[in-house]
Design an enzyme around this catalytic site. Structure first.
Site, PDB file in Angstrom:
ATOM      1  N   LEU A 195      -1.090 -13.014  -4.105  1.00 23.33           N
ATOM      2  CA  LEU A 195      -0.361 -12.312  -2.816  1.00 23.33           C
ATOM      3  C   LEU A 195       0.703 -11.370  -3.200  1.00 23.33           C
ATOM      4  O   LEU A 195       1.583 -11.858  -3.916  1.00 23.33           O
ATOM      5  CB  LEU A 195      -0.093 -12.904  -1.696  1.00 23.33           C
ATOM      6  CG  LEU A 195      -1.451 -13.537  -0.918  1.00 23.33           C
ATOM      7  CD1 LEU A 195      -0.754 -14.616   0.151  1.00 23.33           C
ATOM      8  CD2 LEU A 195      -2.411 -12.654  -0.155  1.00 23.33           C
ATOM      9  N   ASP A 196       0.924 -10.118  -2.999  1.00 21.94           N
ATOM     10  CA  ASP A 196       2.031  -9.404  -3.423  1.00 21.94           C
ATOM     11  C   ASP A 196       3.437 -10.134  -2.960  1.00 21.94           C
ATOM     12  O   ASP A 196       3.126 -10.854  -1.859  1.00 21.94           O
ATOM     13  CB  ASP A 196       2.015  -8.214  -2.584  1.00 21.94           C
ATOM     14  CG  ASP A 196       0.727  -7.047  -3.302  1.00 21.94           C
ATOM     15  OD1 ASP A 196       0.398  -7.452  -4.536  1.00 21.94           O
ATOM     16  OD2 ASP A 196       0.302  -6.376  -2.553  1.00 21.94           O
ATOM     17  N   ALA A 197       4.396  -9.822  -3.580  1.00 18.95           N
ATOM     18  CA  ALA A 197       5.725 -10.710  -3.047  1.00 18.95           C
ATOM     19  C   ALA A 197       6.052 -10.347  -1.712  1.00 18.95           C
ATOM     20  O   ALA A 197       6.598 -11.109  -0.844  1.00 18.95           O
ATOM     21  CB  ALA A 197       6.864 -10.079  -4.136  1.00 18.95           C
ATOM     22  N   ARG A 204      -3.262  -4.642  -4.262  1.00 24.92           N
ATOM     23  CA  ARG A 204      -2.524  -4.088  -2.983  1.00 24.92           C
ATOM     24  C   ARG A 204      -3.837  -3.283  -2.032  1.00 24.92           C
ATOM     25  O   ARG A 204      -3.391  -2.167  -1.685  1.00 24.92           O
ATOM     26  CB  ARG A 204      -1.455  -3.032  -3.440  1.00 24.92           C
ATOM     27  CG  ARG A 204      -0.491  -3.996  -3.921  1.00 24.92           C
ATOM     28  CD  ARG A 204       0.653  -3.258  -4.411  1.00 24.92           C
ATOM     29  NE  ARG A 204       1.425  -2.568  -3.372  1.00 24.92           N
ATOM     30  CZ  ARG A 204       2.315  -3.256  -2.982  1.00 24.92           C
ATOM     31  NH1 ARG A 204       2.896  -4.297  -3.223  1.00 24.92           N
ATOM     32  NH2 ARG A 204       3.158  -2.594  -1.775  1.00 24.92           N
ATOM     33  N   THR A 255       3.888  -9.909   0.657  1.00 23.57           N
ATOM     34  CA  THR A 255       3.045 -10.216   1.623  1.00 23.57           C
ATOM     35  C   THR A 255       2.867 -11.530   1.925  1.00 23.57           C
ATOM     36  O   THR A 255       2.833 -12.384   0.856  1.00 23.57           O
ATOM     37  CB  THR A 255       1.376  -9.676   0.960  1.00 23.57           C
ATOM     38  OG1 THR A 255       1.316  -8.337   0.958  1.00 23.57           O
ATOM     39  CG2 THR A 255       0.299 -10.280   1.816  1.00 23.57           C
TER      40      THR A 255
END
Length: 265
Positions: free
Chosen positions: A122-124, A207, A126
């Site tokens: 997961l993106d930082a 993303r 998110t």
């Protein structure tokens, strides 16, 4: 007479012998049912070993290598495997270490002796559901986009999302790395110049939700992953981790065994 539907014992992994452990004992030890109920399950033909129905109470198996399911749901026999669900906060990178010194996932694995690793990323910026495990085979199935494991996201986005925008997400949008369509999409709420959109995707592209929403003119303000395959975030607080329940482990292992040899095109 020997027949696969009645638990043939003529050779192969998991064949009945004086070695191994009695099947009903294994089921009882793993918390599936009491020994007596497990025996009844076997007699009723509800238990399979390595894909074959077993109805004989004398059957012995090797928990380290044999695969067992009850009523079509996989049973975890390998006690060395650990499965953890984390509600990842924003600001934390999906890695066990970060060369830039950012907060990573190590703080959430201290309660387990095993070396756990994150399944996918997961993106930082998110938050939401992240799986941590030491089961490499299952991690491969869950993380690889070819297996088509679905993820459900809730995105708070800028602007008023209209029904035609939802339809566009379902039909697909062109991004720099190809066309992508949501498996499901629906508008949850819209007020004060922002909208809440639920998106279900099986794509593992980087993303992807943010890029899709930006493409349709609604940049993401906040993003959380609520579901990963059969796992739901539920009421797990942000920043907390817990082991999967028996039911959750069964659902996850069933998915892994079903999809492990059949990637999605």
């Amino acid at each position: 007479m020997s027949d696969a539907s009645t638990g043939s014992t003529t050779g192969g992994a998991g064949s009945a012998s004086e070695e191994g452990v009695r099947l009903q004992k294994v089921l009882a030890n793993r918390g599936v049912a009491s020994r007596r109920v497990a025996e009844q399950m076997i007699v009723e033909g509800r238990v399979r070993v390595n894909g074959l129905v077993v109805t004989e109470l004398g059957r012995r198996i090797h928990p380290e290598t044999d695969l067992v399911d009850v009523d079509g749901t996989a049973i975890q026999l390998d006690e060395s495997k650990r499965y953890v669900i984390l509600n990842k906060p924003t600001g934390v990178v999906s890695s066990m270490s970060d060369d830039r010194g950012r907060p990573d996932l190590r703080r959430y694995t201290k309660d387990w002796d095993e070396r756990l690793y994150n399944v996918g990323r997961l993106d930082a910026d998110t938050s939401g559901l992240l799986v941590l495990t030491n089961d490499g085979d299952l991690a491969h199935v869950l993380a690889h986009p070819s297996f088509g494991v679905t993820k459900v996201y809730i995105a708070k986005v800028e602007g008023q999302v209209l029904p035609q925008t939802i339809q566009r997400l379902l039909k697909g949008v062109e991004l720099e790395d190809g066309r992508i369509a949501a498996d499901k999409a629906r508008l949850l709420d819209a007020s004060r110049g922002e909208s809440l959109v639920e998106l279900t995707l099986h794509s593992g592209k980087n993303r992807i939700v943010r890029r899709m929403m930006a493409e349709v003119g609604h940049p993401v303000v906040e993003l959380v992953r609520r579901q990963f395959g059969p796992l739901h975030l539920g009421t797990l607080p942000v920043g907390k981790a817990r082991e999967l329940t028996t039911v959750e482990r069964g659902a996850l292992l069933t998915l892994s065994r079903r999809d492990g040899d059949a990637p999605v095109e």
